[in-house]
Structure formats: C-alpha cells, structure tokens
Design a protein around this motif. Structure first.
Motif, PDB file in Angstrom:
ATOM      1  N   ILE A 481      77.677  54.373  53.295  1.00 15.68           N
ATOM      2  CA  ILE A 481      76.882  54.076  54.103  1.00 15.68           C
ATOM      3  C   ILE A 481      75.085  54.381  52.993  1.00 15.68           C
ATOM      4  O   ILE A 481      75.123  55.416  52.307  1.00 15.68           O
ATOM      5  CB  ILE A 481      76.648  55.836  54.654  1.00 15.68           C
ATOM      6  CG1 ILE A 481      78.011  55.701  55.348  1.00 15.68           C
ATOM      7  CG2 ILE A 481      75.552  55.761  56.249  1.00 15.68           C
ATOM      8  CD1 ILE A 481      78.336  56.853  56.263  1.00 15.68           C
ATOM      9  N   GLY A 482      74.329  53.363  54.070  1.00 16.08           N
ATOM     10  CA  GLY A 482      73.097  53.683  53.587  1.00 16.08           C
ATOM     11  C   GLY A 482      72.204  54.556  54.229  1.00 16.08           C
ATOM     12  O   GLY A 482      71.726  54.042  55.167  1.00 16.08           O
ATOM     13  N   ILE A 483      71.215  55.501  53.396  1.00 11.99           N
ATOM     14  CA  ILE A 483      70.922  56.752  54.306  1.00 11.99           C
ATOM     15  C   ILE A 483      69.247  56.226  54.539  1.00 11.99           C
ATOM     16  O   ILE A 483      68.923  55.704  53.068  1.00 11.99           O
ATOM     17  CB  ILE A 483      70.559  57.610  53.607  1.00 11.99           C
ATOM     18  CG1 ILE A 483      72.278  57.757  53.562  1.00 11.99           C
ATOM     19  CG2 ILE A 483      69.807  58.942  54.460  1.00 11.99           C
ATOM     20  CD1 ILE A 483      72.794  57.981  54.509  1.00 11.99           C
ATOM     21  N   ARG A 484      68.674  55.669  55.473  1.00 11.33           N
ATOM     22  CA  ARG A 484      67.554  55.131  54.806  1.00 11.33           C
ATOM     23  C   ARG A 484      66.475  56.355  54.884  1.00 11.33           C
ATOM     24  O   ARG A 484      65.983  56.929  55.784  1.00 11.33           O
ATOM     25  CB  ARG A 484      66.850  54.191  56.922  1.00 11.33           C
ATOM     26  CG  ARG A 484      65.693  53.416  57.078  1.00 11.33           C
ATOM     27  CD  ARG A 484      65.665  52.520  55.969  1.00 11.33           C
ATOM     28  NE  ARG A 484      64.337  51.945  55.714  1.00 11.33           N
ATOM     29  CZ  ARG A 484      63.416  51.759  54.609  1.00 11.33           C
ATOM     30  NH1 ARG A 484      64.223  52.150  53.510  1.00 11.33           N
ATOM     31  NH2 ARG A 484      62.799  51.179  54.667  1.00 11.33           N
ATOM     32  N   ARG A 485      65.730  55.375  54.302  1.00 11.54           N
ATOM     33  CA  ARG A 485      64.101  56.632  53.907  1.00 11.54           C
ATOM     34  C   ARG A 485      62.972  55.403  54.993  1.00 11.54           C
ATOM     35  O   ARG A 485      62.774  54.747  53.718  1.00 11.54           O
ATOM     36  CB  ARG A 485      63.444  56.411  52.241  1.00 11.54           C
ATOM     37  CG  ARG A 485      65.031  57.280  51.681  1.00 11.54           C
ATOM     38  CD  ARG A 485      65.052  57.757  50.428  1.00 11.54           C
ATOM     39  NE  ARG A 485      65.545  58.590  50.057  1.00 11.54           N
ATOM     40  CZ  ARG A 485      65.667  59.334  48.553  1.00 11.54           C
ATOM     41  NH1 ARG A 485      65.201  58.161  47.504  1.00 11.54           N
ATOM     42  NH2 ARG A 485      66.425  59.683  47.974  1.00 11.54           N
ATOM     43  N   PRO A 486      62.641  55.794  55.833  1.00 12.27           N
ATOM     44  CA  PRO A 486      61.413  55.196  56.332  1.00 12.27           C
ATOM     45  C   PRO A 486      60.072  54.705  55.175  1.00 12.27           C
ATOM     46  O   PRO A 486      59.877  55.926  54.777  1.00 12.27           O
ATOM     47  CB  PRO A 486      61.374  56.098  57.119  1.00 12.27           C
ATOM     48  CG  PRO A 486      61.805  56.731  57.997  1.00 12.27           C
ATOM     49  CD  PRO A 486      62.835  56.928  56.110  1.00 12.27           C
ATOM     50  N   GLY A 487      60.028  53.676  55.170  1.00  7.76           N
ATOM     51  CA  GLY A 487      58.228  53.370  54.483  1.00  7.76           C
ATOM     52  C   GLY A 487      59.265  53.086  52.847  1.00  7.76           C
ATOM     53  O   GLY A 487      57.457  52.182  52.650  1.00  7.76           O
ATOM     54  N   GLN A 488      60.129  53.378  52.294  1.00  4.89           N
ATOM     55  CA  GLN A 488      60.285  52.488  51.533  1.00  4.89           C
ATOM     56  C   GLN A 488      60.954  51.482  51.209  1.00  4.89           C
ATOM     57  O   GLN A 488      61.668  51.352  52.136  1.00  4.89           O
ATOM     58  CB  GLN A 488      61.353  53.618  50.018  1.00  4.89           C
ATOM     59  CG  GLN A 488      60.779  55.105  50.347  1.00  4.89           C
ATOM     60  CD  GLN A 488      59.666  55.203  49.855  1.00  4.89           C
ATOM     61  OE1 GLN A 488      59.494  54.349  48.588  1.00  4.89           O
ATOM     62  NE2 GLN A 488      58.433  56.142  50.054  1.00  4.89           N
ATOM     63  N   PRO A 489      61.342  50.643  49.883  1.00  4.92           N
ATOM     64  CA  PRO A 489      61.747  49.439  50.179  1.00  4.92           C
ATOM     65  C   PRO A 489      63.308  49.859  50.276  1.00  4.92           C
ATOM     66  O   PRO A 489      64.017  51.162  50.077  1.00  4.92           O
ATOM     67  CB  PRO A 489      61.523  49.203  48.036  1.00  4.92           C
ATOM     68  CG  PRO A 489      60.214  49.625  48.407  1.00  4.92           C
ATOM     69  CD  PRO A 489      60.098  50.847  48.812  1.00  4.92           C
ATOM     70  N   PHE A 490      64.012  48.815  51.394  1.00  4.57           N
ATOM     71  CA  PHE A 490      65.122  49.076  51.507  1.00  4.57           C
ATOM     72  C   PHE A 490      66.307  49.161  49.843  1.00  4.57           C
ATOM     73  O   PHE A 490      67.383  50.130  50.407  1.00  4.57           O
ATOM     74  CB  PHE A 490      65.853  48.036  52.293  1.00  4.57           C
ATOM     75  CG  PHE A 490      65.150  47.467  53.702  1.00  4.57           C
ATOM     76  CD1 PHE A 490      66.105  48.879  54.153  1.00  4.57           C
ATOM     77  CD2 PHE A 490      64.288  46.905  53.682  1.00  4.57           C
ATOM     78  CE1 PHE A 490      65.351  48.519  55.745  1.00  4.57           C
ATOM     79  CE2 PHE A 490      63.523  47.183  55.037  1.00  4.57           C
ATOM     80  CZ  PHE A 490      64.458  48.243  56.348  1.00  4.57           C
ATOM     81  N   GLU A 491      65.664  48.445  49.116  1.00  6.94           N
ATOM     82  CA  GLU A 491      66.635  48.341  48.378  1.00  6.94           C
ATOM     83  C   GLU A 491      66.132  49.939  46.642  1.00  6.94           C
ATOM     84  O   GLU A 491      67.370  50.736  46.396  1.00  6.94           O
ATOM     85  CB  GLU A 491      66.442  48.131  47.139  1.00  6.94           C
ATOM     86  CG  GLU A 491      64.625  47.576  46.646  1.00  6.94           C
ATOM     87  CD  GLU A 491      63.806  46.726  46.959  1.00  6.94           C
ATOM     88  OE1 GLU A 491      62.989  45.788  46.838  1.00  6.94           O
ATOM     89  OE2 GLU A 491      64.171  46.730  48.347  1.00  6.94           O
ATOM     90  N   ASN A 492      65.542  51.058  47.368  1.00  6.65           N
ATOM     91  CA  ASN A 492      65.270  52.363  47.046  1.00  6.65           C
ATOM     92  C   ASN A 492      66.454  53.048  47.737  1.00  6.65           C
ATOM     93  O   ASN A 492      66.726  54.801  47.481  1.00  6.65           O
ATOM     94  CB  ASN A 492      64.200  52.954  46.856  1.00  6.65           C
ATOM     95  CG  ASN A 492      63.347  51.996  46.451  1.00  6.65           C
ATOM     96  OD1 ASN A 492      64.163  50.504  44.840  1.00  6.65           O
ATOM     97  ND2 ASN A 492      61.947  52.137  45.870  1.00  6.65           N
ATOM     98  N   ASP A 493      67.521  52.973  49.428  1.00  6.12           N
ATOM     99  CA  ASP A 493      67.549  53.940  50.087  1.00  6.12           C
ATOM    100  C   ASP A 493      69.233  54.776  48.822  1.00  6.12           C
ATOM    101  O   ASP A 493      69.957  53.545  48.008  1.00  6.12           O
ATOM    102  CB  ASP A 493      68.226  52.783  51.552  1.00  6.12           C
ATOM    103  CG  ASP A 493      67.036  52.335  52.344  1.00  6.12           C
ATOM    104  OD1 ASP A 493      66.170  53.508  51.788  1.00  6.12           O
ATOM    105  OD2 ASP A 493      67.251  51.858  52.823  1.00  6.12           O
ATOM    106  N   PRO A 494      69.455  55.685  49.331  1.00  6.47           N
ATOM    107  CA  PRO A 494      70.713  56.180  48.050  1.00  6.47           C
ATOM    108  C   PRO A 494      71.952  55.692  49.251  1.00  6.47           C
ATOM    109  O   PRO A 494      71.622  56.194  50.211  1.00  6.47           O
ATOM    110  CB  PRO A 494      70.638  57.491  48.378  1.00  6.47           C
ATOM    111  CG  PRO A 494      69.428  57.897  49.280  1.00  6.47           C
ATOM    112  CD  PRO A 494      68.391  56.735  49.734  1.00  6.47           C
ATOM    113  N   TRP A 495      72.560  55.603  48.843  1.00 10.07           N
ATOM    114  CA  TRP A 495      74.361  55.254  49.533  1.00 10.07           C
ATOM    115  C   TRP A 495      75.185  56.217  49.869  1.00 10.07           C
ATOM    116  O   TRP A 495      75.722  57.420  48.796  1.00 10.07           O
ATOM    117  CB  TRP A 495      75.037  53.636  49.358  1.00 10.07           C
ATOM    118  CG  TRP A 495      74.193  52.953  49.109  1.00 10.07           C
ATOM    119  CD1 TRP A 495      72.783  52.401  49.454  1.00 10.07           C
ATOM    120  CD2 TRP A 495      74.613  51.625  50.834  1.00 10.07           C
ATOM    121  NE1 TRP A 495      72.441  51.288  49.960  1.00 10.07           N
ATOM    122  CE2 TRP A 495      73.822  50.894  50.796  1.00 10.07           C
ATOM    123  CE3 TRP A 495      75.742  51.391  51.045  1.00 10.07           C
ATOM    124  CZ2 TRP A 495      73.412  49.802  51.637  1.00 10.07           C
ATOM    125  CZ3 TRP A 495      76.098  50.315  51.849  1.00 10.07           C
ATOM    126  CH2 TRP A 495      74.804  49.391  52.201  1.00 10.07           C
TER     127      TRP A 495
END
Length: 721
Positions: A481-495
């Motif tokens: 599961i990729g946890i979205r951090r709104p406003g941040q680049p998608f590649e920086n999302d933690p999983w």
C-alpha cells in the motif's frame, strides 16, 4: 468473435430463460449484513446467502463510480475512464478522469441487448458527469445511452430519500408526495417493470440493476425502523465491533487466525465519551441500522414479487456493496450533508440540536467514524482508502440451479470486474468485438464460475488499486500500500507491506523486514498501472469539485435561464464558487403585493436564494451553521425593473453581496464564509424554491413561487462593478 447482433436472436423457450439482477448497496461495510456477522436484521439478504454463496475475499475500488463502472463493464475502472467519482471531470488531459464510461467498454446492458435481453436500471447511477445531469442532457452517458431500456433513479452520488432529484428515463420528475422514500420507490418501479415485462413478453429474459442510495449519507428512514434498535447500541462501538468479530469467526466469514485490531486513529474509546456523547452517537447507529433493515425489507419485496410472477427460479441475483463504510462523519458524526462534503466538522452542540430529528427529512446524517470502523469489521480504515476497510466488501450470489452447496462460503480473491465476465460465462454470452460500431477493449475480469462448484478453485492472483494517488497492489497473497502525502512527489510516498494471506486485518507491516518483496510489488504496481491507464495520477480529492473542464457546458461564464426551466441539479448549475458574479433578473410587478422567489439553489442545509418579500429585495446565503442575509433599504418599485445580486469576491471563499434595483445599489453585506467545494445537494429553481426551502423566512409558504413576471435570469460569472 462476431460483431454484435443488435436484433433479437430468435425467441426464447421459457425453460431456457435466465434473468439477471444486480443489487448494489452504497457504503455498506463488510460486516453490516447479518449473514456477514452483524446484529442488524437483514432476513432477506440472509435468505439469499443461505440459498446461494457468500464470497468473503471480494474487493472493489474504494469509491462509488469506479466500482459501478467496473461492475457494469467487466473492466478496470481507470481503463474505462472512471478513475474517480463521476462528480469530477478533469478535462481532456486526464482521459481516465472524465466521469463517464468510454464507448470502447460496453456495459453488460449493451451486450445483453444484443442477446435478446430487456434492460432496466433503478436507483443510483453516478456514471455520467455531474455537469451532464441537466434536463437537456446530453444523454449519451445516462442509463438509456448505455444500453438500458428503462431508468428510474437519480444521476449523482446521493440524494435526499424523501424529496429526491429523480429521473424517469430521460426526464426529471417530481416525487415529493407524502410518505415517499427512494428505496421503496425504486423497488416499486422495479416490480412494475418486471410485471410489464413478464406479462407482455414472458419468454424474453431481462437484466435489472437495483442501486440503493442506502447506506450512503444522508441516512434517512422512517421512525418505526429506527425504533427497532432503540437502546441496542448503548453498549458502544468497542463492544459491537468485538461481537461482530467473534460472530464472523463463528460463521466462517474470516479465518480463525484473524487478529482483532486496535481502534483506528481518531476513534475514541467508547468509555471515554461523555454520557451525552454516548446517547447521541448511539442514536446515529440506531438510524443506520434501521435504514439497512428498511433496505433489506425492500429487497424482500423484490424477491417476493419475482416469486409471485414465477421468475425467481429463473433469476440470478448478485448482491454487493460498492465500497467500505465512510468516515466522512468524522469524530462527532454529521447532521448536514453539505458541511461534511466541504470538510467542515460539526461541533457536538450543533449535532445535539438534531437529536430528535435524526433520520427524518429535517436531518441529513452520517455516523461518526467509530461506527464506520464497526461496519468495516474486522478491517482497518474506511471508504476512499486502499486498506481493506475501503476495498473488501460483501458479495452474495444466488443462482436457482447452479449452486449445489447452498449457504456455502468461498474465500477466493475476487474483484468487482470479475462479476460480469462470470455472468457472461453462466449465460454463454460472448463479448462482441464491436458494439455500436466501436471496437471493444478486452474484458479485464475473469470468470469465477468454477468456484460455484469447487471451494478450492483458483481466484485472482493480481489486482492493482489507485484512488486520489493512494495506491495498492495485491499479488499472490501479498499486498503493498502506497500512503499518499498530498502535495509531495508520488515517488516520495511511503509504502506498507502485508502478507495478506495470513494477515487479513493488515496488522503487521513488513515493509522494513521484507524490503525485497515490497520492491517486487511496487514494480508490479507500475506495470499494472501502465496497462490499465492509471496515469496521469492526481490527488485532487474534493478539489475535483472545482475543476470545470473547458469543453463542457458548465465552463461558460454567461448563462441566460428562463422561467419554466426544469429543476437543475447543483452539479450542472452555473459555477460560482470562489468567484465574483452577478445574478440579474428583469421582472414586472403590477402591485407591491407581488412577491416570491426569483432564483434559489439548495435547501435548508445550505444554498442561496434571491427573493422579494414584504416589498423588499432579499439575498440569503445559507452555509448550514450560519445564514447571511442582505435586504434592500427601500421598497421594490412596481412596473418593469431589473433586480440584481452582485457578489464581489474579497478573499478565498468570502466576499461582499450587494443588491441593486435598476443599477442603483440598495443594500450590501459581508458574506464571511462560502462553501469551498459544493454549494448544496439540491439544485437550482427559477421563480420558486422546491423541495426544502433555503430560507427559514418562507419555510411555511411552500415553494414561495413568484407572483409577478420573471423575464429571465442572467448569470454573469466574470462581472465586475
């Protein structure tokens, strides 16, 4: 494969006929049905389960429109153009987010029409862009444009259960008679369709999809159903969730090794609540339970009618919920539909005022997220997330002859896109290469017909998910599961990583201890995302309400609306949110006694209205917790005049409202807060205020129709004064 035959392929012998009924509930969690572990009375759903099969590892996208598009087409929702809810149309640069099903993905109704079926849709549609929900169409993406022969229901995500915005075929209709309820009305109409069908052409099969507004907010049901559960939930959500968990194990709905998880973040322990909070929060759940029992009763009426006309033993019935239970009610719950959609929490005192009205037409409720977690027992989190609480839902299938193990339970991993291919398999229907002259994309779902006979039949091995940038991938018993951090680049999302096969409640995050497996699943997600048109992604969330695609009718800045225009749903009305605008109305009054509403959008929980009363021009903006009012300083003259409301935006979601008569300013007042995303769940009227009135001033005067003459209503969105 052959090109689709749009004509009837001969006559059917009665013994060969097989009807199909899809029943879709809205926002009902995995554990809400009695046959899935609940204490709520659902005898008719239980009967279907006892005489059919329950599938306990069934998944769908975590919101309404994506699930419905996948169900009706047998494809993944991004690929068919429904990456998110149909309220949003992100424009041509986001072809996967246009709020409509692409022609390359024919619905089951379009396919079955070519195989001799009549097709009926009832209830919630939510598969056409909101800006197309107008009395003048366009109708291409309405049910009759997607293969259905008849439709009675509502086009958008939700509607009031007592005074809804309903459509009959391609025509908006008024359904405000005393005692009306959407759930009852759509079943009554479904039974009428069936009666007409079997009376006139008994050898032809039919496909019917029955889509309840229940259990989506506003949660509204008659008091006698609420009273069935009086005191039932005084023990609180911690006790009820544990009871459901144990019942699920007893029924075999979840594995014996399933772990009972902690409360979701933000959910308080029931014992930590005040006695007043416990009283109010228990009432929310009583209403929800009564709503579901009432819904089940309507399903029973449909089943009884099928029996009465000798069709139940010729009918496949599929029952799902479209996603998990919603947390939109937040900590305290919600009694105002519009406030919750605009992300405005309602304080406890505001909610307490509605206690006696919960479930009635005076209240538009959603329970607190503590009860939402109960609905999603045993899983984490809620609708609109890619945890199991958002994705894993109940599935029941009844077949009159193909199910030998009645009451059986199946644990294969399934996806909503698998249902229609399974129905095609049962009916021996081949997916055509072309429909309406358009080459078709392949089906993405896979038939699970073997599971009807074989509990050990193989299920789906792989399925991706994405919602507003939150991602997930299931692959051979593992889930990332990729946890979205709104406003941040998608590649920086933690999983996060879970061994779903042995940890169904996602209790043990293995991302740190098994990085190799996580990387493997992330790469698989990328491949699946490319394959099924997930890109480009967006995490707009509710901001999607304010994205008005340039190629749509709603993108205009100038509208001229005429008296007699049919009620116009809010999602198609002139878009004024966070903008300066004017509303000019040329009128004629022969006397100072002529008064009434000139234009109104919304109802008692939110909206705006411009009217004349007691010879004064009045503008009101109702945000729900505050009613702003501007009144003219002088009387409105007789004769032919032009009155105007001019709103000057002075900051984000605030401004100054000025009233004019023949270009002379006669009143002014500050509007300190307007809604940021959605003005109301009631639409726009010219010359009256139908359904629930915006203003308490004329609440007891019916529609308060204008008794003078309105020549037209002019919206100028870019007006400057």
């Amino acid at each position: 494969m052959a090109k689709i035959n749009e004509t009837i392929k001969g006559s059917y012998k009665n013994k060969d006929k097989l009807n199909v009924v899809y029943i879709v509930l809205d926002d009902s969690g995995f554990s809400d049905f009695g046959c899935f572990g609940s204490e709520i009375e659902t005898p008719n759903l239980n009967w279907l389960a006892e005489n059919g099969l329950r599938f306990t590892n069934y998944h769908s996208p975590p919101t309404c429109s994506p699930t419905r598009s996948s169900l009706l087409t047998g494809r993944n929702h991004h690929a068919v153009g429904m990456a998110t809810v149909a309220n949003f149309d992100f424009g041509p640069e986001f072809p996967n987010k246009r709020g409509r099903i692409v022609p390359e993905a024919a619905t089951i109704a379009e396919v079955l029409k070519g195989n001799g079926y009549n097709n009926y849709a009832l209830g919630k549609w939510h598969l056409s862009p909101s800006h197309q929900a107008t009395p003048a169409g366009p109708y291409d993406n309405w049910p009759l444009g997607k293969g259905f022969d008849r439709f009675y229901g509502f086009l958008e995500d939700s509607t009031d259960q007592y005074k809804p915005e309903m459509v009959n075929d391609n025509t908006f209709v008024e359904d405000n008679e005393e005692g009306y309820h959407v759930s009852e009305a759509i079943v009554n109409k479904a039974n009428q369709y069936i009666t007409d069908h079997v009376s006139i052409d008994p050898n032809r099969p039919f496909f019917l999809t029955l889509n309840f507004g229940a259990q989506h907010q506003p949660v509204q049901v008659f008091k006698e159903y609420i009273d069935l559960y009086s005191g039932k939930y005084d023990v609180g959500w911690d006790v009820i969730r544990k009871q459901r968990f144990e019942k699920q194990k007893e029924l075999g709905i979840i594995p014996e090794n399933a772990e009972f998880i902690a409360r979701n973040p933000g959910v308080k322990a029931w014992d930590e609540l005040s006695s007043e909070e416990q009283k109010v929060f228990a009432r929310f759940k009583e209403v929800y339970a009564g709503f579901l029992t009432h819904t089940d009763e309507q399903i029973g009426k449909l089943l009884d009618h099928l029996r009465a006309v000798d069709e139940l033993d010729k009918t496949i019935v599929v029952v799902i919920s479209d996603d998990g239970a919603s947390s939109r009610g937040s900590t305290n719950g919600s009694v105002n539909h519009t406030l919750s959609y605009n992300g405005i929490d309602q304080d406890f005192d505001y909610i307490l005022e509605d206690y006696d009205d919960m479930g009635s037409e005076k209240s538009k409720i959603e329970f607190p997220n503590g009860w939402a977690q109960v609905s999603n027992t045993p899983f984490k989190f809620y609708k609109a997330t890619t945890f199991e609480g958002g994705l894993r839902n109940p599935l029941i299938i009844y077949h009159p002859t193909k199910i030998e193990e009645k009451g059986g339970i199946r644990n294969q991993y399934l996806h909503v896109s698998d249902i229609t291919p399974t129905i095609y398999d049962l009916l021996d229907v081949k997916m055509p290469e072309e429909v309406k002259g358009v080459k078709q994309m392949p089906l993405h779902g896979q038939s699970f017909l073997q599971a009807f006979h074989n509990p050990e039949a193989r299920g789906r091995e792989i399925q991706y998910y994405e919602h507003n940038g939150m991602r997930a991938i299931y692959y051979k018993g593992w889930k990332a599961i990729g946890i979205r951090r709104p406003g941040q680049p998608f590649e920086n999302d933690p999983w996060q990583l879970y061994h779903a096969e042995v940890d169904c409640t996602e209790n043990h995050n293995l991302a740190e201890t098994n990085k190799e497996k996580l990387v493997e699943l992330q790469k698989i997600w990328e491949v699946e995302a490319e394959k099924y048109n997930v890109f480009p992604m967006s995490d707009a969330g509710p901001d999607g309400f304010s994205k008005i695609a340039d190629d749509t009718l709603r993108a205009r800045n100038y509208f001229v609306l005429y008296p007699g225009m049919s009620h116009l749903p809010e999602g198609a009305a002139p878009f004024i949110i966070n903008r300066s605008y004017s509303i000019r109305v040329p009128i004629e009054r022969k006397s100072g006694a002529e008064e009434g509403v000139l234009v109104a959008l919304g109802g008692s929980e939110s909206g705006y209205t411009l009217y004349i009363k007691n010879n004064r021009l009045v503008y009101e903006y109702n945000i729900g917790t505050m009613l702003y009012r501007v009144e003219s300083r002088e009387d409105v003259p007789k004769g032919e005049i032009t009155v105007e409301l001019y709103f000057k935006r002075t900051g984000n979601y605030k401004g100054v409202a000025s009233l004019y008569i023949d270009d002379c300013k006669v009143g002014e007042g500050a509007i300190e807060q307007t809604h940021p995303y959605k003005l109301s769940f009631e639409g726009l009227d010219i010359g009256k205020d139908s359904r629930y009135p915006v203003s308490p001033v004329y609440r007891n005067l019916g529609e308060f129709s204008f008794t003078g003459i309105i020549k037209k209503v002019i919206y100028d969105i870019v007006a400057e004064k």
